[in-house]
Enzyme design. Structure first.
Site, mmCIF file in Angstrom:
data_model
loop_
_atom_site.group_PDB
_atom_site.id
_atom_site.type_symbol
_atom_site.label_atom_id
_atom_site.label_comp_id
_atom_site.label_asym_id
_atom_site.label_seq_id
_atom_site.Cartn_x
_atom_site.Cartn_y
_atom_site.Cartn_z
ATOM 1 N N ASP A 7 40.763 14.514 35.895
ATOM 2 C CA ASP A 7 40.633 15.775 35.179
ATOM 3 C C ASP A 7 39.162 16.092 34.888
ATOM 4 O OD1 ASP A 7 43.390 16.009 35.149
ATOM 5 O OD2 ASP A 7 43.596 15.058 33.178
ATOM 6 N N ARG A 63 48.098 11.956 30.245
ATOM 7 C CA ARG A 63 48.274 13.067 29.287
ATOM 8 C C ARG A 63 49.728 13.172 28.844
ATOM 9 N NH1 ARG A 63 46.798 18.115 32.046
ATOM 10 N NH2 ARG A 63 46.774 16.963 33.993
ATOM 11 N N TYR A 72 43.693 2.708 32.909
ATOM 12 C CA TYR A 72 42.970 3.720 32.136
ATOM 13 C C TYR A 72 42.719 3.228 30.716
ATOM 14 C CZ TYR A 72 44.692 7.029 35.712
ATOM 15 O OH TYR A 72 44.990 7.681 36.884
ATOM 16 N N ASP A 98 45.485 17.850 26.631
ATOM 17 C CA ASP A 98 44.210 17.166 26.404
ATOM 18 C C ASP A 98 43.272 18.060 25.607
ATOM 19 O OD1 ASP A 98 43.174 19.058 28.164
ATOM 20 O OD2 ASP A 98 42.706 17.631 29.766
#
Length: 288
Positions: free
Chosen positions: A38, A171, A66, A80
């Site tokens: 992103d 997300r 992550y 987000d």
């Protein structure tokens, strides 16, 4: 130049912009990547160069890791920090409740992608439709969360390290954790730290890369053979390597089945093959 580069994407640029900057700097016609990050996310991207651009699909199935920080009590339209806050909730929970909620997501389950995602719907990206106010009809996809390590809790914020299957949306995971607590949540920050065995610790920053000469960058290139570490390999005797390059099928002395990387006697990467019943090797991607 043929191989992959490990690059640490900075915040505030698109994955495509990163690729174009690298492509322009190294003056190569074929440069790509194996999975987007992103705009606001940072971390590891596998950049494919030359012949490696034909192998993208084989990297896309690798597990990911992550580190992400979520904020409870708020929901944004993009899930987000880049999005607009569309709902706020009072969130009076304990650290113990949060820990239990986070751990409950270590499982395999059908996950719904965010409305703002790169999923294709009728030929358009979901985020393109969402930006126009079009209701996005997405389908859930089965994902696996292998492990979650809680790194920090400072309510309403919490930071976790997630090891997950390919296709997992962090997300969505953060929002799901928030929803399970009746709080809602969104991703405040996101960083990809691993793709398969490749780690961001061994990557180049974009600034570093843009200061390097093409020869210096070439020395950082991971070869096609090493990049495909997750595929079994077979070595062909002289004569059979030529048959493979011509796209011919033949029997090989290996007790394997499925996708393999194919090398000649000197270790030169020849391409990708598929070993079928009775040890018949079918060329899939050939590199002359």
């Amino acid at each position: 130049m043929d191989g992959i580069l490990l690059v640490d994407k900075p915040e505030g640029i698109t994955s495509n912009y990163l690729v174009q900057k690298i492509k322009k700097h190294i003056k190569e016609k074929k440069v790509g990547h194996t999975g987007t990050l992103d705009f606001a996310a940072t971390g590891l991207m596998i950049i494919t160069v030359g012949k490696a651009t034909r192998l993208t699909e084989y990297f896309q199935g690798l597990d990911k890791e992550y580190i992400t920080t979520g904020e409870l009590g708020k929901i944004t339209d993009t899930y987000d920090r880049q999005g607009k806050i569309i709902e706020e909730k009072k969130c009076s929970i304990t650290e113990k409740q949060l820990i239990e909620a986070v751990k409950s997501f270590i499982k395999t389950y059908p996950q719904m992608p965010p409305p703002y995602s790169s999923k294709r719907i009728r030929g358009k990206r979901a985020y393109q439709l969402a930006k126009k106010g079009i209701d996005v009809q997405l389908k859930p996809k089965e994902v696996t969360i292998y492990s979650i390590e809680i790194l920090k809790i400072d309510l309403p914020f919490f930071t976790i390290k997630v090891h997950c299957s390919s296709g997992t949306y962090i997300r969505s995971l953060i929002k799901e954790i928030g929803d399970s607590l009746d709080c809602g949540a969104y991703v405040y920050s996101l960083r990809r730290t691993k793709v398969g065995k490749f780690s961001v610790e061994n990557s180049l920053t974009l600034d570093q890369l843009l200061k390097m000469t093409k020869k210096e960058i070439e020395s950082k290139l991971i070869s096609l053979r090493d990049a495909l570490y997750f595929l079994p390999e077979i070595i062909l005797d002289p004569g059979f390597d030529e048959r493979f390059l011509k796209g011919q099928r033949f029997k090989v002395p290996y007790q394997l089945k499925g996708t393999v990387k194919v090398l000649d006697k000197n270790g030169l990467f020849l391409g990708i093959g598929d070993v079928k019943e009775n040890s018949i090797l079918q060329p899939v991607k050939v590199f002359n």
